[in-house]
Design a protein around this motif. Sequence first.
Motif, PDB file in Angstrom:
ATOM      1  N   ASP A 288       0.707  -1.196   0.008  1.00  0.00           N
ATOM      2  CA  ASP A 288       0.452  -0.185   0.199  1.00  0.00           C
ATOM      3  C   ASP A 288       0.836   1.041  -0.347  1.00  0.00           C
ATOM      4  O   ASP A 288       0.125   2.003  -0.783  1.00  0.00           O
ATOM      5  CB  ASP A 288      -0.626   0.292   1.223  1.00  0.00           C
ATOM      6  CG  ASP A 288      -1.923  -1.413   0.991  1.00  0.00           C
ATOM      7  OD1 ASP A 288      -2.187  -1.777  -0.302  1.00  0.00           O
ATOM      8  OD2 ASP A 288      -2.931  -1.648   2.495  1.00  0.00           O
ATOM      9  N   THR A 289       2.152   1.151   1.106  1.00  0.00           N
ATOM     10  CA  THR A 289       2.470   2.420   0.614  1.00  0.00           C
ATOM     11  C   THR A 289       3.281   2.305  -0.561  1.00  0.00           C
ATOM     12  O   THR A 289       3.422   3.287  -0.804  1.00  0.00           O
ATOM     13  CB  THR A 289       4.046   2.020   2.413  1.00  0.00           C
ATOM     14  OG1 THR A 289       3.136   2.009   3.481  1.00  0.00           O
ATOM     15  CG2 THR A 289       4.844   3.596   1.951  1.00  0.00           C
ATOM     16  N   ALA A 290       4.308   1.703  -1.230  1.00  0.00           N
ATOM     17  CA  ALA A 290       4.287   1.570  -2.225  1.00  0.00           C
ATOM     18  C   ALA A 290       3.834   2.274  -3.018  1.00  0.00           C
ATOM     19  O   ALA A 290       4.117   2.909  -3.959  1.00  0.00           O
ATOM     20  CB  ALA A 290       4.964   0.587  -2.919  1.00  0.00           C
ATOM     21  N   ILE A 291       2.265   1.973  -3.800  1.00  0.00           N
ATOM     22  CA  ILE A 291       1.633   2.412  -4.110  1.00  0.00           C
ATOM     23  C   ILE A 291       1.032   3.961  -4.028  1.00  0.00           C
ATOM     24  O   ILE A 291       1.283   4.603  -5.217  1.00  0.00           O
ATOM     25  CB  ILE A 291       0.357   1.445  -4.392  1.00  0.00           C
ATOM     26  CG1 ILE A 291       0.121   0.091  -4.573  1.00  0.00           C
ATOM     27  CG2 ILE A 291      -0.836   2.163  -4.759  1.00  0.00           C
ATOM     28  CD1 ILE A 291      -0.988  -0.537  -4.755  1.00  0.00           C
TER      29      ILE A 291
ATOM     30  N   THR B  18       9.816  -0.867  -4.981  1.00  0.00           N
ATOM     31  CA  THR B  18       9.471  -1.686  -4.017  1.00  0.00           C
ATOM     32  C   THR B  18       7.780  -2.518  -4.542  1.00  0.00           C
ATOM     33  O   THR B  18       8.200  -3.417  -3.389  1.00  0.00           O
ATOM     34  CB  THR B  18       9.092  -1.123  -2.896  1.00  0.00           C
ATOM     35  OG1 THR B  18      10.437   0.115  -2.347  1.00  0.00           O
ATOM     36  CG2 THR B  18       8.588  -1.759  -1.304  1.00  0.00           C
ATOM     37  N   LEU B  19       7.342  -2.073  -4.562  1.00  0.00           N
ATOM     38  CA  LEU B  19       5.962  -2.693  -5.479  1.00  0.00           C
ATOM     39  C   LEU B  19       6.577  -4.208  -5.808  1.00  0.00           C
ATOM     40  O   LEU B  19       6.013  -5.617  -5.561  1.00  0.00           O
ATOM     41  CB  LEU B  19       5.427  -1.836  -5.809  1.00  0.00           C
ATOM     42  CG  LEU B  19       3.704  -2.369  -6.783  1.00  0.00           C
ATOM     43  CD1 LEU B  19       2.837  -3.092  -5.438  1.00  0.00           C
ATOM     44  CD2 LEU B  19       3.388  -1.616  -7.973  1.00  0.00           C
ATOM     45  N   GLU B  20       7.217  -4.132  -6.772  1.00  0.00           N
ATOM     46  CA  GLU B  20       8.074  -5.365  -7.874  1.00  0.00           C
ATOM     47  C   GLU B  20       8.241  -6.682  -6.587  1.00  0.00           C
ATOM     48  O   GLU B  20       8.540  -7.855  -6.807  1.00  0.00           O
ATOM     49  CB  GLU B  20       8.545  -4.877  -9.085  1.00  0.00           C
ATOM     50  CG  GLU B  20       8.013  -4.299 -10.256  1.00  0.00           C
ATOM     51  CD  GLU B  20       6.387  -5.216 -10.052  1.00  0.00           C
ATOM     52  OE1 GLU B  20       6.638  -6.072 -10.586  1.00  0.00           O
ATOM     53  OE2 GLU B  20       5.005  -4.372 -10.637  1.00  0.00           O
ATOM     54  N   TYR B  21       9.122  -5.486  -5.601  1.00  0.00           N
ATOM     55  CA  TYR B  21       9.918  -6.458  -4.660  1.00  0.00           C
ATOM     56  C   TYR B  21       8.908  -7.284  -3.969  1.00  0.00           C
ATOM     57  O   TYR B  21       8.621  -8.494  -4.038  1.00  0.00           O
ATOM     58  CB  TYR B  21      11.063  -5.605  -4.156  1.00  0.00           C
ATOM     59  CG  TYR B  21      11.543  -6.388  -2.867  1.00  0.00           C
ATOM     60  CD1 TYR B  21      11.947  -7.400  -3.142  1.00  0.00           C
ATOM     61  CD2 TYR B  21      11.970  -5.255  -1.738  1.00  0.00           C
ATOM     62  CE1 TYR B  21      13.198  -8.395  -1.396  1.00  0.00           C
ATOM     63  CE2 TYR B  21      11.891  -6.348  -0.426  1.00  0.00           C
ATOM     64  CZ  TYR B  21      12.611  -7.300  -0.604  1.00  0.00           C
ATOM     65  OH  TYR B  21      12.775  -7.760   0.148  1.00  0.00           O
TER      66      TYR B  21
END
Length: 518
Positions: free
Chosen positions: A405-408, A415-418
């Motif tokens: 949620d934070t990455a989005i 970070t989202l892909e990770y």
Amino acid sequence: MSDFDAIDSLLDAVGPEAALPPCQVRRELRERARLSKAQVARALGVSPSTLSGWESGRDPAGEVRTKYAYLLDGLNAKLTTETETETTEEPAAERPVASGTAAAAVASTSSTEPGQDEDEVELLAVPEPCVLCGRPARQRVAGFAQHLDPSGCQATSAQAPKSSPAAPSAQAQVPRTARAPRPAGGSAAPRGRVFQEPSGAADLIYEAVHAVLAEHRGDVEAASAVLLKRAIPDAMRLLDETRKGARYDVIAHPWIPDILKKQTSRGTDQIWEARPKWTRPELPPGKHEVTALDINGAYLSALKTHLPLGQLEHSTGFAHDRRRAGVHLVTPSAWEHDAVLPNPIGQRDEPGPLWVTEPTLRLLLRLSGPKHRLCEPPQIHESYTSGATENLLEKFRIALKDARDTAIADGDGLTLEYVKAMYSKFVSTMGESNYNRELYRPDWMHIIRSQAFANLWMKALKAHDAGLTVVRAMGTDELHVIGDWRRVFAEGRSVTEVKVKDTYTAGTGTEAGTGQEQ
């Protein structure tokens, strides 16, 4: 080094493996020495999950096996010596007790100094004297047996003389990681289990991303390649962090029945996951606009499912125990709604019994219940189950969800892909995989996947009950509908929302469900 030197080195490395005691003896030696899993794992250079596997039936190999055997031999020798001199030591009944203040402090959330690692709370098979009060305790923190609820210590400490000179010495023996400072104002520390801080686990994700970015001087592409490569070990590290203080002792490498083993090296096992692959046979007359909805974080949401904790045990009969989970041999009833809804067991050509997972069985029982009455209940012939909980991976799931949620929100694609790689690879490699040696639970893998399929099926039912026309349901995250879907589902990128994947026309004059764009 010459060819012969290399051969000699190879021959020197070949020899009898170090002998190890039975797995139950390994755990007993560690517990008698009052060592936590985290302490032993750090000394051997492995994770606590790996050590759990060694204490439940799996054997290490190579150099680490030699180190583990050396440690166990040393513990056995030391404990044997201590047992021989035990008669000269002070009786347990005469050990000094700690004050109620110290007991209350232990129950509060642990406060460690920077750079100090916290140890997990372990459940003891055999009670040991509490380091605070001397009474039997079934938990150990940082290698010290103690009561996690202050009431367990208060019963004894209340009976102790107020001016007892021995109390401070007992307090001094408590490890720093097991004590927390008394809150300001003189009020007692809040009761509860230790190590329940929710923020620490998610910090591992951010720290990993920042460290890799710094190492590659801000090169996002290079950092992404590194993070995706280490997603599996990082996910296991995150799992270990979120397991601190957990009340359940998980067996990471249990005995597995043959039905959960691959029949051939490239084949599959006998478990049917009920993966949806359904397209509506006929659409209502006329042309229709179809919206293909994408279900966000399907596998992430599926981590909340009933997972068996220990080794699977065999049983026969038609009863289903909701306190247990596993895999079941069932004969499903006939499905008479294929014209409007997919079959909850997926598209299966062969009739008769099949092995299904806990989420599939619970879905079938739910649909046969008084609320829906869509089918008859399945016949249960036999099962392999263990005591279960729905919250086993909940802290792990929440840490990943919060990071997602934070990455989005920040537009942080790296970070989202990770995070996506962490939870998707975690699920896919906990079976018979060479990429994850720390956790061997093919039953968990099938259950989590089936839960994702069951979640999609329930969204299809929700759409149908709300008056939408369900056109297609595929895999874990693809649902095609006709109608005003926004009054049924929230739109967005959260795991509780859906987003539009495609729109196309279907019906009279077009090939239904082809995905033809407008």
